[in-house]
Design a protein around this motif. Structure first.
Motif, mmCIF file in Angstrom:
data_model
loop_
_atom_site.group_PDB
_atom_site.id
_atom_site.type_symbol
_atom_site.label_atom_id
_atom_site.label_comp_id
_atom_site.label_asym_id
_atom_site.label_seq_id
_atom_site.Cartn_x
_atom_site.Cartn_y
_atom_site.Cartn_z
ATOM 1 N N ILE A 2 -4.733 0.622 -2.734
ATOM 2 C CA ILE A 2 -3.305 0.442 -2.424
ATOM 3 C C ILE A 2 -2.923 -1.029 -2.532
ATOM 4 N N SER A 3 -3.811 -1.876 -2.024
ATOM 5 C CA SER A 3 -3.487 -3.302 -2.064
ATOM 6 C C SER A 3 -3.400 -3.774 -3.512
ATOM 7 N N ARG A 9 2.410 -5.616 -8.332
ATOM 8 C CA ARG A 9 3.876 -5.656 -8.348
ATOM 9 C C ARG A 9 4.454 -6.871 -7.608
ATOM 10 N N LEU A 10 3.791 -7.270 -6.528
ATOM 11 C CA LEU A 10 4.354 -8.338 -5.690
ATOM 12 C C LEU A 10 3.564 -9.644 -5.745
ATOM 13 N N GLU A 11 2.521 -9.648 -6.538
ATOM 14 C CA GLU A 11 1.682 -10.844 -6.651
ATOM 15 C C GLU A 11 1.267 -11.354 -5.278
ATOM 16 N N LEU A 12 0.686 -10.482 -4.488
ATOM 17 C CA LEU A 12 0.315 -10.817 -3.118
ATOM 18 C C LEU A 12 -0.739 -11.922 -3.056
#
Lengths: 419, 202
Positions: A2-3, A9-12
């Motif tokens: 999931i991460s 998508r969010l460039e975490l």
């Protein structure tokens, strides 16, 4: 899995590298701001529950056969729900803890001189947060619309009205007319649940943003460690995972304490106060307003000054000028104790005799004015109490100053001997 | 070409100066227009504060407790006792709230107005002149003459035998006296309006 999906998508990872590795200096007094923040979270959560059940109206409705204000009736009904009274106490206890931690945080920053350049801005934002927190507490007083609420708010109304020149207008603006007006409860409700929390959240965000930009002050011990390493980076534990574990533990521990207190220690029993009636019980405000309350008792009734058409009476001196002067001093501190260069280490309060003893004097003064709130119980005449207040505060200042100066000399001597 | 960064020629305004001034003017106008809303948020005066509607001839009734709304009888009071009363039918207005006190007629000293007292009964506005709390009665059981009126909020103390003069605490002026007398049937009746201003003096 999931991460990874979110990361793509969010460039975490970028976010993580930028913020989660930030160093958080370690010191036992560095968590007071977090206590305040977490109390606020608890306040919002319990407040949502209460807000969904509360009726902001003074219209009379029937409750067990008696006609009482709808606001009062709705709070009695909350108290009658299973655990309803516990939620109300959680809300009230959290408010007290929040104010206590904000004040403790302020004291910590003051005594360690963390307000100095470049952190004057955050000092001022912090003072704004203290003010708005007290505003939240004050507007919350009125909402249950018990005899206690109405008396307390009525006193505040007349204090506002006593402001020289513009008091009459300010009182009508704040209280939506001449208290008790029908519009006061809806206005306080809206301020309490919408305007004040919105301003509070914005100021907290700003406070944090400035903190991230300027970085935290460090314990003085880090100075030598840093020099030894030859580096400029902040020494501390990373936000993730160490500090995050501490914060999460702190939050749930706080929640545990608040729920425990709410379960076993009753407060603001509105059913005992009853709905508004033509009698004023012997009542004291919550502890954080006690200094003002006590100070009001000390001003003799014939003390009054006339300036340019405005009469400044005992109400204005005790209720407006006393807190006003205190607020002014707090705002002025970083501009009086100026520093030419940036300070990034906290100072040992024992090494700053003047500022530390001044802080002790203010604390003694607030303590003594709080005691003044009990002169009726202690059977002390207001005039004698006023003398005690002055004497104790002045003595606290002088004695702590002399002791600290002596301590400072002893330390210097010690260093001299060592070298 | 126009160099927008340079200072304008003597007496001329550069584009930048104009833009800056324009933004300032617009912001000032917007803020000014919003300020005018503050006026709307403060409802205008309705006549203001405590306006008593008690008048000569009104009967005294209990303001609270189990006998709320019942007529008072002079025989129900011993010297040294006090009670909160309303004029009959006018209990909706807190400004009419009165503390009725019974002392000995001989105890009254100036500035108490003797013509407003009767058989030891004296009455004052019950609204504290400091911040508007409702005053209470501190009864001295051993020495009824030493009983006094005290505001529970900030401990202002008033001397009932001396025209409710402030004996201590932050109240700026005495409580206003109001005339009472005992009727032939033993009930009490107001014989005047308040002798002075009532409520907080702000």
């Amino acid at each position: 899995m999931i991460s990874k999906w979110f990361d793509e998508r969010l460039e975490l990872q970028k976010f993580k590298d930028k913020f989660l590795n930030k160093a958080f200096p370690v010191h036992p007094t560095f968590l007071l701001g977090e206590v305040a923040l977490f109390s606020f979270v608890t306040l919002v959560l319990s407040g949502i529950f209460l807000g969904l059940l509360y009726e902001p109206s003074t219209g009379k409705i029937s409750l067990f056969g008696a006609m009482v204000p709808a606001a009062y009736a709705s709070v009695v009904k909350i108290d009658l729900l299973p655990l309803g009274v516990i939620v109300r106490r959680i809300h009230h206890w959290s408010a007290m803890i929040m104010i206590a931690s904000v004040i403790a945080h302020l004291a910590r920053v003051y005594f360690t001189s963390a307000y100095r350049k470049p952190r004057e801005i955050n000092w001022l934002i912090g003072l704004g947060l203290l003010g708005i927190t007290l505003g939240a507490a004050f507007t919350g007083y009125l909402l249950p619309y018990s005899q206690f609420s109405v008396t307390a708010t009525s006193i505040a109304y007349y204090i506002s009205k006593s402001v020289p020149w513009v008091g009459d207008w300010i009182a009508r603006l704040l209280f939506a007319g001449e208290f008790p007006a029908h519009a006061t409860v809806p206005r306080f409700f809206f301020l309490h649940v919408m305007v004040i929390p919105a301003v509070l959240v914005s100021l907290v965000g700003l406070h944090m943003l400035v903190l991230i930009k300027q970085k935290h002050t460090e314990p003085g011990a880090n100075r030598k460690r840093k020099e030894a390493r030859g580096g400029q980076r902040l020494i501390g534990i990373p936000v993730w995972p160490e500090q995050s574990y501490i914060s999460v533990s702190l939050f749930f521990f706080l929640l545990f304490v608040v729920v425990l207190m709410a379960t076993y220690i009753p407060l603001n029993p509105i059913e005992t106060f009853g709905p508004p009636s033509p009698v004023t019980p012997v009542m004291r405000p919550d502890w954080y307003f006690l200094p003002i309350y006590g100070f009001l008792k000390l001003i003799p009734g014939d003390l009054s000054i006339s300036i340019a058409g405005a009469k400044i009476g005992p109400e204005a001196i005790g209720g407006v000028f006393f807190p006003g002067i205190l607020a002014f001093i707090l705002v002025a501190i970083p501009f009086l104790d100026r520093a030419s260069e940036a300070h990034n280490y906290i100072e040992n309060p024992l090494h700053r005799p003047f500022m530390t003893s001044a802080g002790i004097a203010v604390a003694a003064f607030l303590f003594m004015t709080t005691v003044s709130g009990y002169i009726d119980v202690l059977h002390i005449a207001p005039a004698s109490m006023a003398i005690y207040v002055v004497v104790v505060s002045a003595a606290a200042w002088v004695i702590s100053y002399l002791l600290l100066r002596r301590y400072g000399r002893a330390v210097k001597k010690g260093e001299h001997v060592e070298s | 070409m126009v160099d927008t960064n340079s200072e304008g020629r003597e007496g001329h305004v550069t584009r930048r100066q104009f833009a800056r001034g324009f933004v300032l003017a617009v912001v000032a106008a917007a803020v000014g227009s919003v300020l005018s809303f503050l006026k709307l948020l403060a409802p205008s005066k309705k006549g203001g504060g405590y306006v008593a509607t008690v008048s000569r001839g009104d009967l005294l009734v209990y303001a609270r407790g189990s006998r709320m709304g019942n007529l008072l009888k002079a025989s129900e009071f011993e010297p040294g006792e006090a009670v909160l009363v309303y004029p009959k039918g006018k209990s909706g207005n807190e400004a009419n709230l009165v503390q009725l006190i019974r002392l000995e007629q001989s105890e009254f000293k100036p500035p108490t107005r003797p013509e407003l007292t009767d058989q030891g009964f004296v009455a004052y506005s019950a609204i504290c002149t400091h911040l508007g709390c409702i005053v209470g009665w501190v009864k001295d059981k051993k020495d009824p003459e030493a009983s006094y009126t005290e505001c529970p909020c900030h401990n202002s103390i008033f001397n009932p035998a001396r025209g409710a003069t402030v004996m201590g605490g932050p109240a700026p002026i005495p409580l206003a006296q109001i005339g009472v007398k005992v009727s032939r049937d033993g009930t009490l009746v107001f014989t005047s309006g308040f002798s002075g201003p009532i409520g907080p003096q702000v």
